[in-house]
Design a protein around this motif. Structure first.
Motif, PDB file in Angstrom:
ATOM      1  N   LEU A  42      29.314  41.245  41.252  1.00  0.00           N
ATOM      2  CA  LEU A  42      28.896  42.086  40.134  1.00  0.00           C
ATOM      3  C   LEU A  42      30.026  42.268  39.117  1.00  0.00           C
ATOM      4  O   LEU A  42      29.791  42.287  37.906  1.00  0.00           O
ATOM      5  CB  LEU A  42      28.406  43.435  40.658  1.00  0.00           C
ATOM      6  N   PHE A  43      31.255  42.391  39.597  1.00  0.00           N
ATOM      7  CA  PHE A  43      32.444  42.519  38.740  1.00  0.00           C
ATOM      8  C   PHE A  43      32.589  41.265  37.862  1.00  0.00           C
ATOM      9  O   PHE A  43      32.699  41.352  36.638  1.00  0.00           O
ATOM     10  CB  PHE A  43      33.674  42.707  39.636  1.00  0.00           C
ATOM     11  N   ILE A  44      32.580  40.092  38.492  1.00  0.00           N
ATOM     12  CA  ILE A  44      32.753  38.832  37.747  1.00  0.00           C
ATOM     13  C   ILE A  44      31.573  38.595  36.819  1.00  0.00           C
ATOM     14  O   ILE A  44      31.754  38.232  35.643  1.00  0.00           O
ATOM     15  CB  ILE A  44      32.961  37.659  38.729  1.00  0.00           C
ATOM     16  N   ASN A  45      30.355  38.792  37.311  1.00  0.00           N
ATOM     17  CA  ASN A  45      29.176  38.579  36.465  1.00  0.00           C
ATOM     18  C   ASN A  45      29.168  39.510  35.263  1.00  0.00           C
ATOM     19  O   ASN A  45      28.754  39.111  34.165  1.00  0.00           O
ATOM     20  CB  ASN A  45      27.888  38.738  37.269  1.00  0.00           C
ATOM     21  N   ASN A  46      29.627  40.744  35.420  1.00  0.00           N
ATOM     22  CA  ASN A  46      29.714  41.660  34.292  1.00  0.00           C
ATOM     23  C   ASN A  46      30.688  41.125  33.236  1.00  0.00           C
ATOM     24  O   ASN A  46      30.378  41.124  32.049  1.00  0.00           O
ATOM     25  CB  ASN A  46      30.144  43.055  34.758  1.00  0.00           C
ATOM     26  N   LEU A  47      31.849  40.671  33.665  1.00  0.00           N
ATOM     27  CA  LEU A  47      32.816  40.111  32.704  1.00  0.00           C
ATOM     28  C   LEU A  47      32.256  38.859  32.029  1.00  0.00           C
ATOM     29  O   LEU A  47      32.453  38.657  30.825  1.00  0.00           O
ATOM     30  CB  LEU A  47      34.135  39.792  33.405  1.00  0.00           C
ATOM     31  N   GLU A  48      31.548  38.032  32.796  1.00  0.00           N
ATOM     32  CA  GLU A  48      30.934  36.823  32.208  1.00  0.00           C
ATOM     33  C   GLU A  48      29.890  37.211  31.161  1.00  0.00           C
ATOM     34  O   GLU A  48      29.862  36.646  30.061  1.00  0.00           O
ATOM     35  CB  GLU A  48      30.307  35.975  33.308  1.00  0.00           C
ATOM     36  N   THR A  49      29.033  38.160  31.493  1.00  0.00           N
ATOM     37  CA  THR A  49      28.003  38.616  30.550  1.00  0.00           C
ATOM     38  C   THR A  49      28.641  39.156  29.280  1.00  0.00           C
ATOM     39  O   THR A  49      28.206  38.830  28.168  1.00  0.00           O
ATOM     40  CB  THR A  49      27.109  39.692  31.206  1.00  0.00           C
ATOM     41  N   ASN A  50      29.689  39.955  29.428  1.00  0.00           N
ATOM     42  CA  ASN A  50      30.388  40.517  28.259  1.00  0.00           C
ATOM     43  C   ASN A  50      31.027  39.441  27.396  1.00  0.00           C
ATOM     44  O   ASN A  50      31.207  39.634  26.200  1.00  0.00           O
ATOM     45  CB  ASN A  50      31.437  41.527  28.692  1.00  0.00           C
ATOM     46  N   ASN A  51      31.375  38.309  28.009  1.00  0.00           N
ATOM     47  CA  ASN A  51      31.982  37.190  27.279  1.00  0.00           C
ATOM     48  C   ASN A  51      30.959  36.121  26.913  1.00  0.00           C
ATOM     49  O   ASN A  51      31.333  35.018  26.523  1.00  0.00           O
ATOM     50  CB  ASN A  51      33.109  36.574  28.109  1.00  0.00           C
ATOM     51  N   LYS A  52      29.661  36.444  27.101  1.00  0.00           N
ATOM     52  CA  LYS A  52      28.565  35.523  26.775  1.00  0.00           C
ATOM     53  C   LYS A  52      28.692  34.193  27.510  1.00  0.00           C
ATOM     54  O   LYS A  52      28.491  33.118  26.947  1.00  0.00           O
ATOM     55  CB  LYS A  52      28.453  35.332  25.269  1.00  0.00           C
ATOM     56  N   ILE A  53      29.076  34.292  28.789  1.00  0.00           N
ATOM     57  CA  ILE A  53      29.225  33.132  29.668  1.00  0.00           C
ATOM     58  C   ILE A  53      28.128  33.216  30.719  1.00  0.00           C
ATOM     59  O   ILE A  53      27.823  34.305  31.227  1.00  0.00           O
ATOM     60  CB  ILE A  53      30.608  33.136  30.355  1.00  0.00           C
ATOM     61  N   LYS A  54      27.555  32.067  31.050  1.00  0.00           N
ATOM     62  CA  LYS A  54      26.543  32.031  32.104  1.00  0.00           C
ATOM     63  C   LYS A  54      27.140  32.584  33.396  1.00  0.00           C
ATOM     64  O   LYS A  54      28.266  32.253  33.772  1.00  0.00           O
ATOM     65  CB  LYS A  54      26.077  30.592  32.321  1.00  0.00           C
ATOM     66  N   ASN A  55      26.371  33.423  34.090  1.00  0.00           N
ATOM     67  CA  ASN A  55      26.861  34.039  35.325  1.00  0.00           C
ATOM     68  C   ASN A  55      27.054  33.009  36.424  1.00  0.00           C
ATOM     69  O   ASN A  55      26.202  32.149  36.636  1.00  0.00           O
ATOM     70  CB  ASN A  55      25.906  35.122  35.808  1.00  0.00           C
ATOM     71  N   SER A  56      28.186  33.122  37.102  1.00  0.00           N
ATOM     72  CA  SER A  56      28.527  32.243  38.217  1.00  0.00           C
ATOM     73  C   SER A  56      27.829  32.712  39.479  1.00  0.00           C
ATOM     74  O   SER A  56      27.518  33.894  39.632  1.00  0.00           O
ATOM     75  CB  SER A  56      30.041  32.274  38.487  1.00  0.00           C
ATOM     76  N   GLU A  57      27.646  31.779  40.392  1.00  0.00           N
ATOM     77  CA  GLU A  57      27.207  32.156  41.724  1.00  0.00           C
ATOM     78  C   GLU A  57      28.480  32.477  42.503  1.00  0.00           C
ATOM     79  O   GLU A  57      29.232  31.581  42.882  1.00  0.00           O
ATOM     80  CB  GLU A  57      26.456  31.014  42.391  1.00  0.00           C
ATOM     81  N   VAL A  58      28.755  33.736  42.679  1.00  0.00           N
ATOM     82  CA  VAL A  58      29.984  34.182  43.340  1.00  0.00           C
ATOM     83  C   VAL A  58      29.721  34.253  44.835  1.00  0.00           C
ATOM     84  O   VAL A  58      28.897  35.039  45.288  1.00  0.00           O
ATOM     85  CB  VAL A  58      30.461  35.536  42.791  1.00  0.00           C
ATOM     86  N   LEU A  59      30.411  33.407  45.570  1.00  0.00           N
ATOM     87  CA  LEU A  59      30.255  33.349  47.018  1.00  0.00           C
ATOM     88  C   LEU A  59      31.469  33.953  47.701  1.00  0.00           C
ATOM     89  O   LEU A  59      32.541  34.067  47.103  1.00  0.00           O
ATOM     90  CB  LEU A  59      30.099  31.889  47.463  1.00  0.00           C
ATOM     91  N   SER A  60      31.315  34.268  48.969  1.00  0.00           N
ATOM     92  CA  SER A  60      32.461  34.720  49.744  1.00  0.00           C
ATOM     93  C   SER A  60      33.364  33.523  50.003  1.00  0.00           C
ATOM     94  O   SER A  60      32.907  32.490  50.487  1.00  0.00           O
ATOM     95  CB  SER A  60      32.004  35.315  51.073  1.00  0.00           C
ATOM     96  N   PRO A  61      34.638  33.638  49.699  1.00  0.00           N
ATOM     97  CA  PRO A  61      35.554  32.516  49.940  1.00  0.00           C
ATOM     98  C   PRO A  61      36.112  32.484  51.360  1.00  0.00           C
ATOM     99  O   PRO A  61      37.224  32.028  51.589  1.00  0.00           O
ATOM    100  CB  PRO A  61      36.650  32.748  48.901  1.00  0.00           C
ATOM    101  N   THR A  62      35.334  32.949  52.328  1.00  0.00           N
ATOM    102  CA  THR A  62      35.820  33.033  53.706  1.00  0.00           C
ATOM    103  C   THR A  62      36.370  31.706  54.196  1.00  0.00           C
ATOM    104  O   THR A  62      37.427  31.661  54.825  1.00  0.00           O
ATOM    105  CB  THR A  62      34.686  33.509  54.645  1.00  0.00           C
ATOM    106  N   PHE A  63      35.686  30.605  53.929  1.00  0.00           N
ATOM    107  CA  PHE A  63      36.139  29.314  54.441  1.00  0.00           C
ATOM    108  C   PHE A  63      37.088  28.614  53.487  1.00  0.00           C
ATOM    109  O   PHE A  63      37.932  27.844  53.904  1.00  0.00           O
ATOM    110  CB  PHE A  63      34.938  28.431  54.788  1.00  0.00           C
ATOM    111  N   ASN A  64      36.980  28.874  52.198  1.00  0.00           N
ATOM    112  CA  ASN A  64      37.891  28.276  51.218  1.00  0.00           C
ATOM    113  C   ASN A  64      39.127  29.131  50.992  1.00  0.00           C
ATOM    114  O   ASN A  64      40.079  28.685  50.399  1.00  0.00           O
ATOM    115  CB  ASN A  64      37.188  28.082  49.878  1.00  0.00           C
ATOM    116  N   ILE A  65      39.079  30.370  51.356  1.00  0.00           N
ATOM    117  CA  ILE A  65      40.115  31.396  51.211  1.00  0.00           C
ATOM    118  C   ILE A  65      40.235  31.901  49.772  1.00  0.00           C
ATOM    119  O   ILE A  65      40.434  33.078  49.561  1.00  0.00           O
ATOM    120  CB  ILE A  65      41.483  30.965  51.776  1.00  0.00           C
ATOM    121  N   VAL A  66      40.093  31.038  48.765  1.00  0.00           N
ATOM    122  CA  VAL A  66      40.181  31.519  47.384  1.00  0.00           C
ATOM    123  C   VAL A  66      39.232  30.715  46.495  1.00  0.00           C
ATOM    124  O   VAL A  66      39.065  29.507  46.677  1.00  0.00           O
ATOM    125  CB  VAL A  66      41.631  31.447  46.845  1.00  0.00           C
TER     126      VAL A  66
END
Length: 151
Positions: A42-66
Motif C-alpha cells: 500500500l505504501f509503494i502503490n500510494n507513491l506510484e499513484t501520486n507519481n502517475k505510475i502504474k501500480n506494481s505487484e508488491v510481493l514479499s521478498p522472503t526468497f529474494n531477500i530484497v
C-alpha cells in the motif's frame, strides 16, 4: 492504533508515505501474516499513484531477500530478513552501505545491530478481535519528536 480494515492500513501507509523521503528507513515488526507486506504494498502503490505510475505487484521478498522499486525520483528497497539467521548474513547484504538516496523498508529487522539512529519502527500485532490488527509506531533520531499515533 487500531487497524480495523484494509482501508485503515491504507490510510496509515499513505500518511507515513507523505512523511518519508529518500534516505529514510522503516523497520516493520510482527508475526507472519500480520500485515507487514500489505503495508509495504500500500505504501509503494500510494507513491506510484501520486507519481502517475502504474501500480506494481508488491510481493514479499522472503526468497529474494530484497526487491527494488523505482518510484518517481525515489528508489525503494524492500527487504525481508525472515530467512536470515545471523547478523553476518545481514551484513553481507550491504543494506546500510548503499546510497542514502533510497528509502529502505525492512521486514524482520530483529537481528540488525546496531540499529540505524534515524528510523521509524512499526510494530504490527494481531488484535484480540478477529481480523483486526494493531500498529504501534516509534520514531528514533530525527523522528523521535513526531507523534505517529496521530498520523
Amino acid at each position: 492504533m487500531k487497524l480495523k480494515s484494509l482501508q485503515d492500513t491504507k490510510s496509515l501507509s499513505e500518511n507515513i508515505s507523505r512523511l518519508v523521503k529518500s534516505g529514510d528507513i522503516i523497520f516493520l515488526y510482527g508475526e507472519i501474516g500480520v500485515g507487514k507486506t500489505t503495508f509495504v504494498r500500500l505504501f509503494i502503490n500510494n507513491l506510484e499513484t501520486n507519481n502517475k505510475i502504474k501500480n506494481s505487484e508488491v510481493l514479499s521478498p522472503t526468497f529474494n531477500i530484497v526487491y527494488n522499486y523505482e518510484v518517481g525520483n525515489a528508489k525503494i528497497l524492500h527487504y525481508d530478513l525472515f530467512r536470515l539467521k545471523n547478523y553476518k548474513d545481514i551484513s553481507q547484504l550491504g543494506m546500510f552501505e548503499t546510497s542514502n538516496d533510497h528509502i529502505k523498508i525492512v521486514e524482520w529487522p530483529e537481528l540488525i545491530e546496531p540499529k540505524p539512529k534515524d528510523r521509524i519502527d512499526i510494530m504490527f500485532r494481531y488484535s484480540k478481535l478477529k481480523n483486526f490488527r494493531e500498529a504501534e509506531i516509534f520514531g528514533f533520531g530525527k523522528w523521535k519528536d513526531l507523534k505517529f499515533n496521530e498520523v
